[in-house]
Scaffold this active site. Structure first.
Site, PDB file in Angstrom:
ATOM      1  N   LYS A  64       0.818  -1.217   0.000  1.00  0.00           N
ATOM      2  CA  LYS A  64       0.000   0.000   0.000  1.00  0.00           C
ATOM      3  C   LYS A  64       0.852   1.267   0.000  1.00  0.00           C
ATOM      4  CE  LYS A  64      -0.709  -0.031   4.969  1.00  0.00           C
ATOM      5  NZ  LYS A  64      -0.045   1.186   5.454  1.00  0.00           N
ATOM      6  N   ARG A  94      16.295 -11.875   3.892  1.00  0.00           N
ATOM      7  CA  ARG A  94      16.562 -11.237   5.175  1.00  0.00           C
ATOM      8  C   ARG A  94      16.038 -12.105   6.305  1.00  0.00           C
ATOM      9  NH1 ARG A  94      15.423  -5.170   5.690  1.00  0.00           N
ATOM     10  NH2 ARG A  94      13.436  -6.016   6.359  1.00  0.00           N
ATOM     11  N   ARG A 122       2.309  -9.326  13.516  1.00  0.00           N
ATOM     12  CA  ARG A 122       1.806  -8.154  12.792  1.00  0.00           C
ATOM     13  C   ARG A 122       0.495  -8.472  12.073  1.00  0.00           C
ATOM     14  NH1 ARG A 122       6.547  -6.509   9.055  1.00  0.00           N
ATOM     15  NH2 ARG A 122       5.130  -4.933   8.246  1.00  0.00           N
TER      16      ARG A 122
END
Ligand SMILES: [Zn+2]
Length: 223
Positions: free
Chosen positions: A20, A170, A181
């Site tokens: 977004k 990562r 989250r």
């Protein structure tokens, strides 16, 4: 194309990994709108050496969310600044409506500053599975640090498209924190989405496409 008169203020919502922020920035570039992201703005506010600046740094360094009243207050400060720019065409809000409570207060703030009720609300939709995939499989260039999203054509590249450096995954995008989250999003932000839906203002965009195609859909809804 021209933006419809109503679309001077656009609010973006979407789960982690939905892209977004990318879409919000593309939209700003295309129409000369101001990008007002909560992340950048809150980080900027940390630099002011007062109680709130210092405490914000502490809280955010611990990976916690800033409380709603601070977020809304800082949004108000941004809207006050925008009011001083008479030539501004409009702006895009990203990350200010993490809960239904914040969505209601953001609406009140927009009304107070006379941006009316015309704000468009776009939610970039992707599934939980897609969120997880994108956040755990995205790669970073070892040489220049560029983040390569796990989206569309980017999935196929073997080396950095900017400097041809080696790409690595990562490890800090660990599953536990990503799941946390996503749970937060479901618990806190989905009610905000429902708030806009009930008001008949929600526009849903399929985020499981290439960045270009998502942007095409974004533009269609703003005509
Ligand atoms: Zn690179």
């Amino acid at each position: 194309m021209k933006l419809s008169k109503k679309a001077k203020v656009v609010i973006f919502l979407g789960p982690p990994g939905s892209g977004k922020g990318t879409q919000a920035k593309l939209l700003c570039q295309k129409f000369g709108l101001k990008y007002v992201g909560s992340g950048d703005t809150l980080r900027g506010r940390q630099k002011k050496n007062d109680f709130t600046g210092r405490k914000l740094t502490e809280v955010m360094n611990r990976g916690e969310l800033a409380p709603s009243f601070i977020v809304v207050k800082i949004l108000g400060d941004e809207l006050e600044k925008i009011k001083k720019q008479p030539k501004i065409k409009g702006f895009v809000l990203d990350g200010w409506t993490r809960t239904d409570f914040e969505a209601i207060l953001a609406d009140e703030s927009l009304e107070w500053y006379e941006w009316g009720k015309g704000a468009k609300v776009l939610v970039i939709k992707i599934s939980n599975r897609e969120s997880l995939n994108r956040l755990t499989k995205r790669r970073q260039c070892k040489k220049c640090g560029r983040l390569i999203p796990w989206i569309g054509e980017f999935r196929k590249i073997k080396r950095c498209d900017r400097c041809s450096g080696e790409l690595i995954t990562r490890v800090d995008d660990n599953i536990q924190s990503i799941k946390k989250r996503l749970e937060e999003y479901k618990k806190e932000t989905v009610p905000a989405i429902n708030y806009y839906r009930k008001k008949g203002r929600l526009i849903e965009i399929n985020g499981e496409q290439s960045i270009e195609n998502v942007f095409k859909d974004v533009l269609k809804t703003l005509k």
